[in-house]
Design a protein around this motif. Structure first.
Motif, short mmCIF file in Angstrom:
data_model
loop_
_atom_site.label_atom_id
_atom_site.label_comp_id
_atom_site.label_asym_id
_atom_site.label_seq_id
_atom_site.Cartn_x
_atom_site.Cartn_y
_atom_site.Cartn_z
N ARG A 76 0.84 -1.21 0.00
CA ARG A 76 0.00 0.00 0.00
C ARG A 76 0.87 1.25 0.00
N MET A 77 2.00 1.21 0.70
CA MET A 77 2.87 2.38 0.73
C MET A 77 3.41 2.66 -0.67
N ARG A 78 3.76 1.58 -1.48
CA ARG A 78 4.28 1.78 -2.84
C ARG A 78 3.22 2.42 -3.72
N GLU A 79 2.00 1.98 -3.58
CA GLU A 79 0.92 2.52 -4.40
C GLU A 79 0.71 4.01 -4.11
N ILE A 80 0.73 4.36 -2.84
CA ILE A 80 0.50 5.77 -2.47
C ILE A 80 1.64 6.64 -2.98
N VAL A 81 2.88 6.16 -2.84
CA VAL A 81 4.03 6.94 -3.30
C VAL A 81 4.00 7.09 -4.81
N ARG A 82 3.60 6.00 -5.52
CA ARG A 82 3.55 6.05 -6.99
C ARG A 82 2.48 7.04 -7.44
N ALA A 83 1.38 7.12 -6.69
CA ALA A 83 0.30 8.03 -7.08
C ALA A 83 0.70 9.49 -6.88
N LYS A 84 1.67 9.75 -6.01
CA LYS A 84 2.07 11.13 -5.73
C LYS A 84 3.25 11.60 -6.59
N GLN A 85 3.68 10.80 -7.53
CA GLN A 85 4.84 11.18 -8.33
C GLN A 85 4.58 12.43 -9.17
N ASP A 86 3.33 12.64 -9.55
CA ASP A 86 3.01 13.80 -10.40
C ASP A 86 2.69 15.06 -9.60
N ILE A 87 2.67 14.95 -8.27
CA ILE A 87 2.39 16.14 -7.44
C ILE A 87 3.64 17.02 -7.44
N PRO A 88 3.47 18.32 -7.69
CA PRO A 88 4.65 19.21 -7.77
C PRO A 88 5.44 19.24 -6.46
N VAL A 89 6.73 19.50 -6.64
CA VAL A 89 7.62 19.62 -5.49
C VAL A 89 7.36 20.96 -4.80
N PRO A 90 7.36 21.04 -3.44
CA PRO A 90 7.17 22.33 -2.76
C PRO A 90 8.27 23.30 -3.15
N VAL A 91 7.86 24.51 -3.46
CA VAL A 91 8.81 25.54 -3.89
C VAL A 91 9.21 26.38 -2.67
N PRO A 92 10.51 26.61 -2.46
CA PRO A 92 10.93 27.45 -1.33
C PRO A 92 10.32 28.85 -1.45
N PRO A 93 9.83 29.45 -0.36
CA PRO A 93 9.25 30.81 -0.42
C PRO A 93 10.24 31.86 -0.87
N GLY A 94 11.53 31.61 -0.72
CA GLY A 94 12.54 32.57 -1.12
C GLY A 94 13.90 31.95 -1.09
N PRO A 95 14.92 32.66 -1.56
CA PRO A 95 16.27 32.07 -1.59
C PRO A 95 16.81 31.74 -0.20
N ASN A 96 16.34 32.44 0.85
CA ASN A 96 16.83 32.15 2.20
C ASN A 96 16.37 30.80 2.70
N PHE A 97 15.35 30.20 2.04
CA PHE A 97 14.82 28.93 2.50
C PHE A 97 15.49 27.74 1.79
#
Length: 803
Positions: free
Chosen positions: A743-764
């Motif tokens: 079940r963990m593999r299925e959930i991780v595979r389903a989230k592959q297309d979710i965008p990566v979180p973008v840092p709010p700014g260069p300091n992050f």
């Protein structure tokens, strides 16, 4: 009383001594017209005008009056010029007002001039009122024939006045004779004890107008006891007079029967138990037990003795035919148990105690279960001793009482009473407690202006120990010099005999032997240790060691000032009212007065609410087990519900750091703790929205991932705050916790297309190569991927084993 052979000290030869100045040596004729004129001129002169020709002429006219005043002033002060002028002006003004020389003043006129305190002395007088008043008082003593000046405050200055009149060496020599005798009998001869004894002897010398021990009579000692209200508390007077009388007896100045009437044992309480209404034979048996009991402290024997006298009054009231413990049987013992369980405050106590209870509104209330148990403990202990050991009653032949019952069973505390004897923690309201803690940490000299008995560093150290260390008042009073340790050592054991945990944020306090065992070490905050060490540096040196009342050894007590230990009641009567005034909170609440012990239970409850285990709290408080501490958990009715809610398996408790200074500069300020890596070093996430991040299991590939080196630097920042937060678990986290790898593999595979979180700014950006989209190009990616694959293999293996 039968006494062992006293140590005889040969009295020294009677010295030749006389008053330094006698009235017979001066001209005591009435005022002349010229002297009246000179007085009128002199009293209005300022000090700088005393050298004018007119003032010099007036001084020559008043020479016969000025000389005796100057002689007395010289006994008190080396600053002859100003001291003499100040006293002369006061006395000249009074002579002019009364139109007589001071030789003719009555005792009432002397007393009116001196006043009952420095504020009422010589209205209009400015400058050194204390010094001028002391000189005028000595003039009244030597020239006015007034021996008893206690009503005008001579007791507070008895020693310096005696030094001035009789001579310092003479007084010290006589005091030393008494101290030598008392030292041979085991009495304390430290600076505190010698100061009180010197003051008492000086007062006796002044009242007797003679500084020799051989001239002190029994009547002089009795005068102090009869008129104790005018100078000290009754207990202090009785104790000091007893010591003086004992020394006079040992020096063969008074007889043994005369000494017996002044005997006073302070350890048995200030008020001796009243035996009125108790059968004499019962009293004799009780006295025999008190004198022969072993394995119990003096105060414990005195407490049991008072309970036994109450039993004697009960017998006289209900069974007057029973006058001796030899007549008791099992039926009478059962009747007493029934009476003890139903008795009320004021039953069978002396009249003076009934009045005290009535004043406090306690008369007639039911006796608390712990008091019932204590009374029955007395009966079990004493009757067992009377049966097992022979007692010499009233000086007769030693004998035992017949064994008609077993005291342990006959006087057993009923079970329904035992169930009621439970700890009753009366916690202080949390908001009030925080205010008291702040007051303890911010005490100033201004706060001590009203009651400046102890220095600020002394008071601050005790206050911080009270609000942070959860110690009993007697434990704080018995702390010793050098009780703070900043470096951890494996030999430092807690109450249970286990090495205390090493923690760089804490220092350690050595608690002396306590209620159950000891000594042992407990952690305290560094700022509390700083306050204790500050007082230790300022603590006056040269103070004598004092006896530890529990360990029975002489030690250097930490909280010792002017040779006297801090009283255990001082915290309740002085410190806590001071903190309440500082914090602007009342000294009592719905649960009663705020006391030192309530602070201890409040600290325990707060630790319990913070999730500290009962065993750890028991160790910190010094209890032998955690049963007593369990009662603290009942104070908060929502404690159990919060604990269950905290254990919800759908929630995850995470820790983090908050940097307020970074937040003020607009830089990353919130970091979530991810755990320890293979190198056992911490790792953090700098994403402020980490709780909503869908990729929480792949943090090492994120640009906001904080590696070990940066994490350790964050922890070392000044002013960072640690916090805890509860967030819902992600589906893949629940699958990981359940061991469901598929079940963990299925959930991780389903989230592959979710965008990566973008840092709010260069300091992050803390991990430049951590972008998930280009993870294959980052050297850390391969290691992270290998770790995840290894973890997945472990889960597959566990799943197969479970199936």
């Amino acid at each position: 009383m039968t006494s062992s052979s006293p140590i005889r000290v040969v009295p020294r030869a009677e010295p030749t001594w006389r008053m330094p100045f006698a009235p017979e040596g001066y001209d005591r004729s009435p005022l002349t017209a010229g002297e009246r004129t000179a007085l009128a001129l002199t009293v209005d002169l300022r000090f700088e005008q005393w050298q004018t020709p007119e003032a010099r002429q007036a001084g020559r006219i008043l020479e016969r009056l000025a000389r005796p005043i100057a002689n007395i002033s010289g006994l008190h002060s080396t600053d002859r010029h100003h001291a003499v002028r100040r006293v002369q002006r006061v006395m000249y003004r009074e002579m002019l007002r009364l139109d007589t020389t001071f030789w003719e003043w009555s005792p009432e006129q002397w007393l009116k001039l001196i006043g009952c305190n420095p504020q009422t002395f010589a209205p209009g007088q400015t400058g050194d009122n204390d010094g001028a008043r002391a000189t005028v008082r000595t003039c009244a003593y030597l020239f006015g024939g007034m021996s008893d000046l206690r009503s005008v405050g001579i007791t507070g200055e008895a020693t310096p006045t005696a030094y001035a009149i009789f001579g310092k060496e003479e007084v010290r020599g006589q005091v030393q004779r008494v101290m030598d005798v008392l030292a041979q009998d085991g009495y304390s001869v430290g600076s505190g004890a010698s100061t009180h004894l010197r003051s008492t002897l000086s007062l006796l010398f002044l009242l007797n107008r003679d500084p020799r021990l051989e001239h002190i009579a029994v009547d002089d000692l009795r005068r102090l006891l009869d008129e104790w209200q005018s100078w000290r508390t009754q207990a202090e007077v009785r104790s000091q007079v007893h010591k003086v009388a004992r020394a006079l007896w040992k020096l063969d100045i008074i007889a043994a029967p005369e000494y017996q009437q002044f005997r006073y044992e302070r350890s048995e309480g200030d008020i001796q138990p009243d035996t009125a209404g108790v059968a004499p034979e019962w009293v004799a048996w009780c006295l025999a037990w008190r004198e022969q009991a072993t394995g119990i402290a003096d105060l414990g024997r005195a407490d049991h003795y008072r309970h036994l006298l109450a039993v004697g009054r009960w017998l006289a009231r209900t069974r007057p035919d029973i006058v001796s413990p030899q007549q008791w049987d099992e039926g009478l013992a059962g009747a007493f148990v029934t009476y003890a369980c139903s008795m009320r405050a004021g039953d069978d106590v002396p009249e003076v105690m009934r009045r005290r209870l009535e004043t406090r509104g306690l008369l007639g209330r039911p006796v608390v279960p712990s008091t019932i148990d204590h009374k029955l403990q007395t009966m079990r202990r004493v009757f067992a001793d009377w049966q097992d050991k022979a007692h010499a009653v009233a000086g007769g032949e030693a004998r035992r009482i017949p064994v008609r019952f077993k005291p342990g069973q006959a006087f057993q505390t009923p079970k329904h009473i035992q169930r009621l004897i439970q700890p009753n923690p009366r916690d202080i309201d949390q908001a009030v407690w925080w205010k008291l803690m702040r007051a303890a940490a911010t005490l100033t000299e201004v706060d001590l202006a009203e009651r400046g008995v102890y220095p600020l560093s002394f008071v601050s150290a005790v206050a911080l120990l009270w609000v942070t260390a959860a110690r009993r008042p007697n434990e704080i009073a018995r702390l010793r010099v050098g009780c703070i340790r900043r470096d951890w050592d494996p030999g430092m054991l807690d109450e249970s005999g286990v090495a205390v945990e090493q923690d760089g944020e804490f220092t350690y306090l050595q608690v002396p032997s306590g209620k159950y065992r000891g000594p042992f070490w407990v952690p305290i905050p560094s700022y509390t240790a700083d306050a204790v060490e500050k007082w230790e540096r300022q603590r006056p040196s040269g103070q004598p060691p004092l006896d530890d009342r529990k360990d029975k050894i002489a030690v250097d007590l930490l909280f010792c000032y002017r040779g006297r230990r801090m009283g255990e009641a001082w915290m309740n009567t002085r410190l806590i009212p001071l903190l309440c005034r500082k914090a602007q909170v009342p000294e009592s609440d719905a649960r009663g007065a705020i006391t030192a012990h309530r602070g201890r239970s409040t600290t325990a409850t707060l630790l319990r609410k913070a999730g500290v285990s009962l065993d750890d709290i028991s160790t910190f408080l010094g209890h032998t087990n955690s049963d007593t501490v369990r009662h603290y958990a009942r104070v908060d009715p929502f404690q159990h519900a919060r604990a269950m809610r905290k254990a919800d398996d759908l929630l995850r408790v995470v820790e983090g750091l908050l940097d307020p200074q970074a937040a003020a500069r607009g830089k990353p300020a919130v970091f979530f703790y991810l755990g320890y890596g293979p190198d056992q070093r911490p790792h953090f996430c700098g994403n402020p929205g980490w709780e909503a991040c869908p990729h929480r299991l792949a943090c090492q590939q994120c640009q906001m991932y904080v590696d070990a080196q940066q994490a350790e630097e964050l922890e070392r920042r000044e002013g960072v705050i640690r916090f805890e937060a509860k967030i819902p678990m992600l589906p893949e986290e629940r699958a990981l916790a359940d061991g469901d790898a598929a079940r963990m593999r299925e959930i991780v595979r389903a989230k592959q297309d979710i965008p990566v979180p973008v840092p709010p700014g260069p300091n992050f950006v803390f991990n430049p190569c951590g972008d998930l989209s280009g993870a294959e190009e980052c050297p850390a990616y391969e290691k992270t991927r290998g770790d995840l694959e290894h973890r997945l293999a472990e889960l597959n293996h566990q799943l197969a084993a479970a199936k």
